[in-house]
Structure formats: structure tokens, C-alpha cells
Scaffold this motif. Structure first.
Motif, mmCIF file in Angstrom:
data_model
loop_
_atom_site.group_PDB
_atom_site.id
_atom_site.type_symbol
_atom_site.label_atom_id
_atom_site.label_comp_id
_atom_site.label_asym_id
_atom_site.label_seq_id
_atom_site.Cartn_x
_atom_site.Cartn_y
_atom_site.Cartn_z
ATOM 1 N N ILE A 65 -10.755 0.847 11.496
ATOM 2 C CA ILE A 65 -11.352 1.292 10.240
ATOM 3 C C ILE A 65 -10.975 0.286 9.163
ATOM 4 O O ILE A 65 -9.787 0.069 8.904
ATOM 5 N N VAL A 66 -11.963 -0.341 8.541
ATOM 6 C CA VAL A 66 -11.677 -1.347 7.525
ATOM 7 C C VAL A 66 -12.669 -1.247 6.374
ATOM 8 O O VAL A 66 -13.823 -0.846 6.562
ATOM 9 N N PRO A 67 -12.240 -1.595 5.150
ATOM 10 C CA PRO A 67 -13.184 -1.681 4.030
ATOM 11 C C PRO A 67 -14.098 -2.882 4.226
ATOM 12 O O PRO A 67 -13.644 -3.967 4.580
ATOM 13 N N ASN A 68 -15.385 -2.652 4.028
ATOM 14 C CA ASN A 68 -16.384 -3.698 4.224
ATOM 15 C C ASN A 68 -17.232 -3.765 2.962
ATOM 16 O O ASN A 68 -18.235 -3.071 2.826
ATOM 17 N N GLY A 69 -16.796 -4.595 2.010
ATOM 18 C CA GLY A 69 -17.481 -4.635 0.721
ATOM 19 C C GLY A 69 -17.219 -3.352 -0.054
ATOM 20 O O GLY A 69 -16.072 -2.993 -0.317
ATOM 21 N N TYR B 170 -8.553 0.955 0.650
ATOM 22 C CA TYR B 170 -9.003 0.089 -0.435
ATOM 23 C C TYR B 170 -7.923 -0.849 -0.943
ATOM 24 O O TYR B 170 -8.227 -1.901 -1.512
ATOM 25 N N GLN B 171 -6.653 -0.509 -0.723
ATOM 26 C CA GLN B 171 -5.612 -1.457 -1.121
ATOM 27 C C GLN B 171 -5.608 -2.671 -0.194
ATOM 28 O O GLN B 171 -5.133 -3.745 -0.557
ATOM 29 N N GLN B 172 -6.163 -2.510 1.021
ATOM 30 C CA GLN B 172 -6.320 -3.664 1.911
ATOM 31 C C GLN B 172 -7.315 -4.656 1.323
ATOM 32 O O GLN B 172 -7.193 -5.867 1.523
ATOM 33 N N LEU B 173 -8.290 -4.134 0.604
ATOM 34 C CA LEU B 173 -9.319 -4.975 0.009
ATOM 35 C C LEU B 173 -8.897 -5.517 -1.356
ATOM 36 O O LEU B 173 -9.129 -6.683 -1.670
ATOM 37 N N ILE B 174 -8.256 -4.657 -2.159
ATOM 38 C CA ILE B 174 -7.955 -4.995 -3.548
ATOM 39 C C ILE B 174 -6.518 -5.454 -3.753
ATOM 40 O O ILE B 174 -6.225 -6.282 -4.610
ATOM 41 N N GLY B 175 -5.621 -4.918 -2.918
ATOM 42 C CA GLY B 175 -4.205 -5.182 -3.115
ATOM 43 C C GLY B 175 -3.518 -3.957 -3.717
ATOM 44 O O GLY B 175 -4.179 -3.043 -4.220
ATOM 45 N N ASP C 80 -4.052 0.169 -11.055
ATOM 46 C CA ASP C 80 -5.124 0.120 -12.051
ATOM 47 C C ASP C 80 -6.418 -0.431 -11.460
ATOM 48 O O ASP C 80 -7.512 0.083 -11.736
ATOM 49 N N LYS C 81 -6.311 -1.465 -10.641
ATOM 50 C CA LYS C 81 -7.512 -2.048 -10.038
ATOM 51 C C LYS C 81 -8.142 -1.099 -9.033
ATOM 52 O O LYS C 81 -9.375 -0.995 -8.933
ATOM 53 N N ILE C 82 -7.299 -0.383 -8.277
ATOM 54 C CA ILE C 82 -7.825 0.588 -7.310
ATOM 55 C C ILE C 82 -8.541 1.720 -8.040
ATOM 56 O O ILE C 82 -9.640 2.142 -7.651
ATOM 57 N N LYS C 83 -7.935 2.219 -9.131
ATOM 58 C CA LYS C 83 -8.559 3.290 -9.913
ATOM 59 C C LYS C 83 -9.890 2.836 -10.506
ATOM 60 O O LYS C 83 -10.885 3.566 -10.476
#
Length: 229
Positions: free
Chosen positions: A123-127, A178-183, A187-190
Motif C-alpha cells: 500500500i503506497v501513496p501514488n500522487g 501520506y507522511q511517506q509522500l510528504i515527510g 503542518d504540511k500533512i494537514k
């Protein structure tokens, strides 16, 4: 690494052709079983949701059968992953590829007579979405090369990509993916999730026909921009 159909077409001996035809039928039957098993996961998610994250339905898939396989399949599946996960960070894709390579080495490196089967999923974020990719593999080794001409083994694999319904995920799982995608930046995740909520809210009341028309309009607009350049 030759495709079974190619070997069948090239064979001149009737007995070998009959044996290869049997091998071809067996590989196709195994692929049909794989497709049914993955579709059943999509069709009956309630049987799996307490155990694993389930995809909605297939948005992309690929299947293939081959004979005399020893190496090279992992690179082919890696190319499929690269195409399927075009919106995913390289590090995430490479991690899934490494898992598959280890699993494939187990099945491809096993020279014992008989059949082996493996199933991987990730399971991975894809875009903008979260996706699930399944890979199912089957290999049959013969005890000697004289059984079907010079063919030593048969191999087939099936891959399927599906989107994941965010409503089926816990808050912890959404943050994890989503932290895998954004880090690990709260704040960025929110901000990212708020934008997703806005997008899904916009699409919620749209019919499939309206969404398709919006997509066509966007594609045509990009085409005009490219022609102007």
C-alpha cells in the motif's frame, strides 16, 4: 527466457507440441485463478478489512506466462511498478521493488521439482491517492529437461493496481501513508489533507459523465497550449 506460446509455435514434434500445449493451458488456468482471487478481495472487502488494507477495484493490471525462467522477471515487474506508481517517490517505489526481488529470488532460485507460489502486496501513496498493488507468481519445475523437450520450468505472474477508499482507513493509517509522500511535517500533512477534502467535496456531487467531460476539457486545453508552443 522464452514465452510458452513461442516454444509451442516453434516445436516440430507432435508429442512435444502436445506437452507444451498442456503447459500453456496450465499456466493460463493459474493466471485465471490469480485474477479471480484478487477480484474476490475487491468484491468482498469485508472479509479482509479487519486484516489488511483493501483496494476498491482494479484500475490497471498485467499478466504474463513464460517458460525456462531463471532471472529477469524482477526487472520486468520493476518496470511495471515504475509505470503504475508514476506519482510515487522513488524511495517508496524502490522499497517495494526490493521486497519483490527478495521474494522472487526465493521462487526463481528454487530448483526443487514441483510448484511454488507467492503473493506480495504493498500500500503506497501514488500522487493524490493511496493505492494497493498485488503481485501473484507461480512456477512449476520439472524433475528433468526431457519431460517437455528442453523446457525446465514454467512461470507466470499477475499484477493488479487499485485505489484505496480513504474512508476505510484509520487516522493513523492515513498519516502513516501520506507522511511517506510528504515527510513527517504535521503542518504540511494537514494542509495536504485539507486540500484533498476540498477536492473530494468538489467531486462528490459530480456524475461520472461530468468528471469525464472535465477531464476531456483539461486534456484539450493542454493540447492547445502545446500546439501554441
Amino acid at each position: 527466457m522464452a514465452q510458452i506460446r513461442e516454444l509451442l509455435d516453434q516445436s516440430q514434434e507432435q508429442q512435444t507440441r502436445e506437452q507444451l500445449d498442456f503447459l500453456l493451458t496450465a499456466a493460463k488456468a493459474k493466471l485465471d485463478t490469480f485474477v479471480t482471487e484478487i477480484n474476490d478481495i475487491y468484491r468482498f472487502p469485508e472479509k479482509q478489512e479487519g486484516i489488511q488494507v483493501v483496494g476498491n477495484r482494479a484500475v490497471a493490471s498485467y499478466k504474463e506466462y513464460r517458460a525456462d525462467v531463471s532471472q529477469g522477471v524482477d526487472s520486468q515487474i520493476s518496470e511495471l511498478i515504475d509505470k503504475f506508481f508514476s506519482g510515487t517517490e522513488e524511495g517508496i517505489k524502490n522499497g517495494f521493488v526490493d521486497i519483490i526481488k527478495v521474494g522472487l529470488q526465493t521462487i526463481l532460485g528454487n530448483e526443487s521439482a514441483g510448484e511454488q507460489e507467492q503473493h506480495f502486496f504493498c500500500i503506497v501513496p501514488n500522487g493524490l491517492v493511496i493505492t494497493r498493488m498485488d503481485v501473484k507468481c507461480w512456477r512449476y519445475n520439472y524433475s528433468s529437461t526431457g519431460i517437455i523437450g528442453k523446457v525446465k520450468n514454467a512461470f507466470c505472474f499477475y499484477t493488479s493496481l487499485a485505489t484505496v477508499n480513504l474512508k476505510s482507513l484509520t487516522p493513523e493509517e492515513i498519516v502513516f501513508f501520506y507522511q511517506q509522500l510528504i515527510g513527517p511535517d504535521i503542518d504540511k500533512i494537514k494542509e495536504f489533507i485539507e486540500k484533498l477534502k476540498e477536492l473530494y467535496g468538489f467531486l462528490k456531487d459530480k456524475s461520472p459523465e461530468e468528471v469525464h467531460a472535465m477531464h476531456l476539457k483539461q486534456v484539450r486545453g493542454l493540447g492547445r497550449l502545446n500546439s501554441d508552443e
